[in-house]
Design a protein around this motif. Structure first.
Motif, PDB file in Angstrom:
ATOM      1  N   MET A   1       0.744  -1.226   0.060  1.00 14.58           N
ATOM      2  CA  MET A   1       0.006  -0.026   0.117  1.00 14.58           C
ATOM      3  C   MET A   1       0.708   1.271   0.027  1.00 14.58           C
ATOM      4  O   MET A   1       1.691   1.364   0.664  1.00 14.58           O
ATOM      5  CB  MET A   1      -0.921  -0.090   1.325  1.00 14.58           C
ATOM      6  CG  MET A   1      -1.939   0.849   1.138  1.00 14.58           C
ATOM      7  SD  MET A   1      -2.993   0.741   2.659  1.00 14.58           S
ATOM      8  CE  MET A   1      -4.355  -0.453   2.241  1.00 14.58           C
ATOM      9  N   SER A   2       0.666   2.044  -0.911  1.00 12.85           N
ATOM     10  CA  SER A   2       1.268   3.412  -0.939  1.00 12.85           C
ATOM     11  C   SER A   2       1.040   4.299   0.083  1.00 12.85           C
ATOM     12  O   SER A   2       0.077   4.222   0.879  1.00 12.85           O
ATOM     13  CB  SER A   2       1.195   3.945  -2.277  1.00 12.85           C
ATOM     14  OG  SER A   2       0.077   4.511  -2.364  1.00 12.85           O
ATOM     15  N   SER A   3       1.888   5.210   0.439  1.00  9.37           N
ATOM     16  CA  SER A   3       1.840   6.222   1.564  1.00  9.37           C
ATOM     17  C   SER A   3       0.494   7.214   1.031  1.00  9.37           C
ATOM     18  O   SER A   3      -0.313   7.642   2.188  1.00  9.37           O
ATOM     19  CB  SER A   3       2.786   7.313   1.713  1.00  9.37           C
ATOM     20  OG  SER A   3       3.166   7.830   0.553  1.00  9.37           O
ATOM     21  N   ALA A   4      -0.114   7.456  -0.020  1.00  9.60           N
ATOM     22  CA  ALA A   4      -1.104   8.181  -0.565  1.00  9.60           C
ATOM     23  C   ALA A   4      -2.560   7.422  -0.408  1.00  9.60           C
ATOM     24  O   ALA A   4      -3.371   7.934   0.148  1.00  9.60           O
ATOM     25  CB  ALA A   4      -1.027   8.573  -2.018  1.00  9.60           C
ATOM     26  N   GLN A   5      -2.347   6.116  -0.373  1.00  7.07           N
ATOM     27  CA  GLN A   5      -3.550   5.280  -0.196  1.00  7.07           C
ATOM     28  C   GLN A   5      -3.702   5.196   1.380  1.00  7.07           C
ATOM     29  O   GLN A   5      -4.809   5.111   1.812  1.00  7.07           O
ATOM     30  CB  GLN A   5      -3.415   3.830  -0.663  1.00  7.07           C
ATOM     31  CG  GLN A   5      -3.495   3.742  -2.185  1.00  7.07           C
ATOM     32  CD  GLN A   5      -3.168   2.470  -2.553  1.00  7.07           C
ATOM     33  OE1 GLN A   5      -2.330   1.559  -2.198  1.00  7.07           O
ATOM     34  NE2 GLN A   5      -3.704   2.098  -4.176  1.00  7.07           N
ATOM     35  N   LEU A   6      -2.747   5.083   1.930  1.00  5.23           N
ATOM     36  CA  LEU A   6      -2.829   5.132   3.588  1.00  5.23           C
ATOM     37  C   LEU A   6      -3.281   6.599   4.243  1.00  5.23           C
ATOM     38  O   LEU A   6      -4.353   6.192   4.929  1.00  5.23           O
ATOM     39  CB  LEU A   6      -1.474   4.863   3.963  1.00  5.23           C
ATOM     40  CG  LEU A   6      -1.336   4.316   5.689  1.00  5.23           C
ATOM     41  CD1 LEU A   6      -1.962   3.317   6.158  1.00  5.23           C
ATOM     42  CD2 LEU A   6       0.150   4.470   5.854  1.00  5.23           C
ATOM     43  N   VAL A   7      -2.701   7.577   3.591  1.00  2.00           N
ATOM     44  CA  VAL A   7      -3.433   8.895   4.081  1.00  2.00           C
ATOM     45  C   VAL A   7      -4.747   8.967   3.712  1.00  2.00           C
ATOM     46  O   VAL A   7      -5.635   9.291   4.517  1.00  2.00           O
ATOM     47  CB  VAL A   7      -2.670   9.865   3.635  1.00  2.00           C
ATOM     48  CG1 VAL A   7      -3.113  11.303   3.583  1.00  2.00           C
ATOM     49  CG2 VAL A   7      -1.017   9.863   4.003  1.00  2.00           C
ATOM     50  N   ALA A   8      -5.387   8.607   2.444  1.00  3.25           N
ATOM     51  CA  ALA A   8      -6.670   8.499   2.085  1.00  3.25           C
ATOM     52  C   ALA A   8      -7.635   7.696   3.086  1.00  3.25           C
ATOM     53  O   ALA A   8      -8.660   8.166   3.516  1.00  3.25           O
ATOM     54  CB  ALA A   8      -6.655   8.103   0.724  1.00  3.25           C
ATOM     55  N   LEU A   9      -7.139   6.460   3.301  1.00  7.46           N
ATOM     56  CA  LEU A   9      -7.761   5.411   4.243  1.00  7.46           C
ATOM     57  C   LEU A   9      -7.889   6.170   5.829  1.00  7.46           C
ATOM     58  O   LEU A   9      -8.913   6.085   5.998  1.00  7.46           O
ATOM     59  CB  LEU A   9      -7.087   4.385   4.246  1.00  7.46           C
ATOM     60  CG  LEU A   9      -7.623   3.215   5.244  1.00  7.46           C
ATOM     61  CD1 LEU A   9      -9.007   2.744   4.525  1.00  7.46           C
ATOM     62  CD2 LEU A   9      -6.779   1.989   5.257  1.00  7.46           C
ATOM     63  N   ILE A  10      -6.599   6.843   6.150  1.00 10.88           N
ATOM     64  CA  ILE A  10      -6.721   7.327   7.472  1.00 10.88           C
ATOM     65  C   ILE A  10      -7.715   8.505   7.409  1.00 10.88           C
ATOM     66  O   ILE A  10      -8.606   8.784   8.432  1.00 10.88           O
ATOM     67  CB  ILE A  10      -5.475   7.858   7.925  1.00 10.88           C
ATOM     68  CG1 ILE A  10      -4.666   6.634   8.329  1.00 10.88           C
ATOM     69  CG2 ILE A  10      -5.503   8.494   9.258  1.00 10.88           C
ATOM     70  CD1 ILE A  10      -3.207   6.766   8.418  1.00 10.88           C
TER      71      ILE A  10
ATOM     72  N   ALA B   1     -10.311   8.916   5.499  1.00  5.01           N
ATOM     73  CA  ALA B   1     -11.863   8.481   5.458  1.00  5.01           C
ATOM     74  C   ALA B   1     -12.173   7.916   6.824  1.00  5.01           C
ATOM     75  O   ALA B   1     -13.450   8.185   7.242  1.00  5.01           O
ATOM     76  CB  ALA B   1     -11.966   7.453   4.407  1.00  5.01           C
ATOM     77  N   VAL B   2     -11.382   7.262   7.427  1.00  6.15           N
ATOM     78  CA  VAL B   2     -11.757   6.709   8.576  1.00  6.15           C
ATOM     79  C   VAL B   2     -12.096   7.975   9.832  1.00  6.15           C
ATOM     80  O   VAL B   2     -12.930   7.944  10.441  1.00  6.15           O
ATOM     81  CB  VAL B   2     -10.774   5.981   9.237  1.00  6.15           C
ATOM     82  CG1 VAL B   2     -10.919   5.403  10.975  1.00  6.15           C
ATOM     83  CG2 VAL B   2     -10.862   4.587   8.573  1.00  6.15           C
ATOM     84  N   ALA B   3     -11.266   8.964   9.682  1.00  7.99           N
ATOM     85  CA  ALA B   3     -11.569  10.242  10.501  1.00  7.99           C
ATOM     86  C   ALA B   3     -12.782  10.825  10.180  1.00  7.99           C
ATOM     87  O   ALA B   3     -13.503  11.264  11.219  1.00  7.99           O
ATOM     88  CB  ALA B   3     -10.387  10.884  10.319  1.00  7.99           C
ATOM     89  N   VAL B   4     -13.290  10.743   9.047  1.00  7.76           N
ATOM     90  CA  VAL B   4     -14.563  11.467   8.770  1.00  7.76           C
ATOM     91  C   VAL B   4     -15.680  10.554   9.175  1.00  7.76           C
ATOM     92  O   VAL B   4     -16.538  11.244   9.754  1.00  7.76           O
ATOM     93  CB  VAL B   4     -14.612  11.736   7.156  1.00  7.76           C
ATOM     94  CG1 VAL B   4     -16.085  12.141   6.657  1.00  7.76           C
ATOM     95  CG2 VAL B   4     -13.590  12.852   6.550  1.00  7.76           C
TER      96      VAL B   4
END
Length: 133
Positions: free
Chosen positions: A1-10, A12-15
């Motif tokens: 998993m790339s860092s961009a995907q990880l940031v997007a996942l985090i 989304a969970v925060a929202v």
């Protein structure tokens, strides 16, 4: 998993957490205030987990404190904010129960218990309910 995907996942969970913790409870409070009286009563009786339950529903400078006893009887303290104090606008709230609809008279023991439970509630609450003299 790339860092961009990880940031997007985090993100989304925060929202999702933000919606669940802040936004949805605000919507539920607004819906409760706008419900008809009989639906509010049903919800209060379902929310009461103990023999004594208090729920404060505020509309800014006015509101209502509900006292539910044994999930069957409800006493309503309508209040208005005066000088930073919740002042009950009902002259004598201890004459009759507000629910059930027949509004049975309160016995001396029920009055003493209601006064004692209100005192306990006031000890725990930051803003206390004051009865009119």
């Amino acid at each position: 998993m790339s860092s961009a995907q990880l940031v997007a996942l985090i993100a989304a969970v925060a929202v999702i957490i933000l919606l669940g913790v802040i936004v949805l409870p605000l919507i539920n409070k607004r819906q409760f205030r706008r419900m008809p009286y009989d639906q509010q009563i049903r919800i209060l009786m379902k929310q009461a987990k103990k023999l004594v339950f208090f729920k404060n529903v505020s509309n800014g400078t006015t509101g209502t404190l509900f006292y539910v006893k044994n999930k069957r009887k409800i006493l309503i303290y309508p209040w208005q904010l005066v000088d930073g104090k919740m002042l009950c606008t009902k002259k004598n709230p201890y004459t009759n129960w507000d629910y059930p609809e027949e509004q049975p008279a309160m016995t001396e023991d029920e009055i003493k218990q209601a006064v004692a439970e209100l005192d306990k509630f006031n000890e725990k609450s930051l803003v206390k309910l004051y009865l009119q003299d």
